[in-house]
Design a protein around this motif. Structure first.
Motif, mmCIF file in Angstrom:
data_model
loop_
_atom_site.group_PDB
_atom_site.id
_atom_site.type_symbol
_atom_site.label_atom_id
_atom_site.label_comp_id
_atom_site.label_asym_id
_atom_site.label_seq_id
_atom_site.Cartn_x
_atom_site.Cartn_y
_atom_site.Cartn_z
ATOM 1 N N GLN A 8 -11.286 37.164 86.690
ATOM 2 C CA GLN A 8 -10.366 36.299 87.431
ATOM 3 C C GLN A 8 -10.834 34.848 87.324
ATOM 4 O O GLN A 8 -12.019 34.571 87.129
ATOM 5 N N CYS A 10 3.826 30.973 85.364
ATOM 6 C CA CYS A 10 2.586 30.630 86.071
ATOM 7 C C CYS A 10 1.450 31.610 85.777
ATOM 8 O O CYS A 10 0.280 31.227 85.792
ATOM 9 N N HIS A 11 1.812 32.882 85.548
ATOM 10 C CA HIS A 11 0.790 33.922 85.413
ATOM 11 C C HIS A 11 0.566 34.389 83.980
ATOM 12 O O HIS A 11 -0.301 35.229 83.741
ATOM 13 N N GLY A 40 -3.002 35.051 83.469
ATOM 14 C CA GLY A 40 -3.282 33.865 84.256
ATOM 15 C C GLY A 40 -3.331 32.635 83.372
ATOM 16 O O GLY A 40 -3.582 32.741 82.171
ATOM 17 N N CYS A 50 7.958 34.755 86.397
ATOM 18 C CA CYS A 50 6.563 34.903 86.841
ATOM 19 C C CYS A 50 5.604 34.491 85.734
ATOM 20 O O CYS A 50 4.523 33.940 85.994
ATOM 21 N N TYR A 74 -9.587 30.062 91.278
ATOM 22 C CA TYR A 74 -8.716 30.843 92.159
ATOM 23 C C TYR A 74 -9.543 31.592 93.203
ATOM 24 O O TYR A 74 -9.180 31.640 94.379
ATOM 25 N N GLY A 127 0.211 38.493 81.911
ATOM 26 C CA GLY A 127 -0.457 38.542 83.204
ATOM 27 C C GLY A 127 -1.889 38.060 83.152
ATOM 28 O O GLY A 127 -2.685 38.371 84.036
ATOM 29 N N LEU A 164 -3.041 38.545 86.840
ATOM 30 C CA LEU A 164 -2.473 39.668 87.575
ATOM 31 C C LEU A 164 -2.511 40.960 86.775
ATOM 32 O O LEU A 164 -2.501 42.045 87.351
ATOM 33 N N GLY A 223 -1.296 29.915 87.821
ATOM 34 C CA GLY A 223 -1.415 31.128 88.619
ATOM 35 C C GLY A 223 -2.576 31.999 88.186
ATOM 36 O O GLY A 223 -3.030 31.934 87.038
#
Length: 211
Positions: free
Chosen positions: A69, A146-147, A153, A143, A73, A151, A161, A158
């Motif tokens: 991650q 941003c992500h 990121g 989505c 964040y 997914g 995910l 964002g």
């Protein structure tokens, strides 16, 4: 409510606001962060290398997977727990015990670990269209803006995910929709999730966890 989502005729522009902390913030030490994560009991819930407790052997726990991650964040979320912007009794207590330096080091440790492992392959269905292209009829941005398309990121955008735990994702989406969680910049996540049905939230959690 129906889970069907009509593919957007044209993608809705993604919000420009970022959940990340200031890019000028000092960077942490991942080596020191590993020992600090153990000493501060982060690993009891989030696991060694940040997979999230209870994720071994393919099972799905209730805590966030943190491996890979974004460090910024992670720092922001802990600071939000500390300030009360994000609610969770245990995490608020833990956040108040961490110095800023220790927090940066712990975040750097988790960020340097392997990225979250995906679950079952996500289906290419209506939620796929919603994630990748948004829904102009409901003024919902993609989505992926941003992500990331997978997914993964986006730096300064964002968080990652893809591969996050199914039950954790579903709970967070429900929290965004209800307003129980409201710590995104400008309330953008509440705005984006509020129109989703129960079925869409369940499908989105499955989609993201499988990325």
């Amino acid at each position: 409510m129906s889970s069907a989502v009509s593919p957007a005729k044209s993608p809705v522009k993604s919000p420009a606001s970022s959940p990340a902390s200031s890019p000028a913030a000092p960077r942490g030490d991942p080596l020191a962060g590993r020992d600090k994560a153990d000493a501060e009991r982060c690993l009891e819930c989030h696991g060694v290398a940040g997979p999230g407790q209870g994720y071994s052997n393919g099972s799905d726990g209730k805590f966030a997977r943190l491996g890979g991650q974004q460090a910024d964040y992670i720092v922001k979320q802990v600071l939000d727990f500390r300030s009360g912007r994000r609610k969770h009794d245990f995490m608020q207590m833990m956040a108040r015990t961490l110095s800023d330096e220790d927090l940066r080091d712990i975040a750097a440790y988790f960020a340097a670990e392997p990225k979250m492992a995906a679950g079952a392959a996500p289906p290419a269905n209506a939620v796929h269209s919603l994630y990748q292209g948004g829904d102009a009829a409901r003024n919902l941005a993609a989505c992926a803006g941003c992500h990331g398309a997978r997914g993964e990121g986006l730096a300064g955008g964002g968080p990652a995910l893809g591969g996050q735990g199914l039950h954790y994702l579903e709970q967070q989406l429900e929290n965004w929709r209800s307003g129980t969680r409201a710590n995104s910049a400008g309330g953008v996540m509440n705005q984006m999730i509020k129109p989703l049905s129960d079925a869409e939230i369940a499908s989105m959690a499955h989609y993201l966890s499988g990325m």
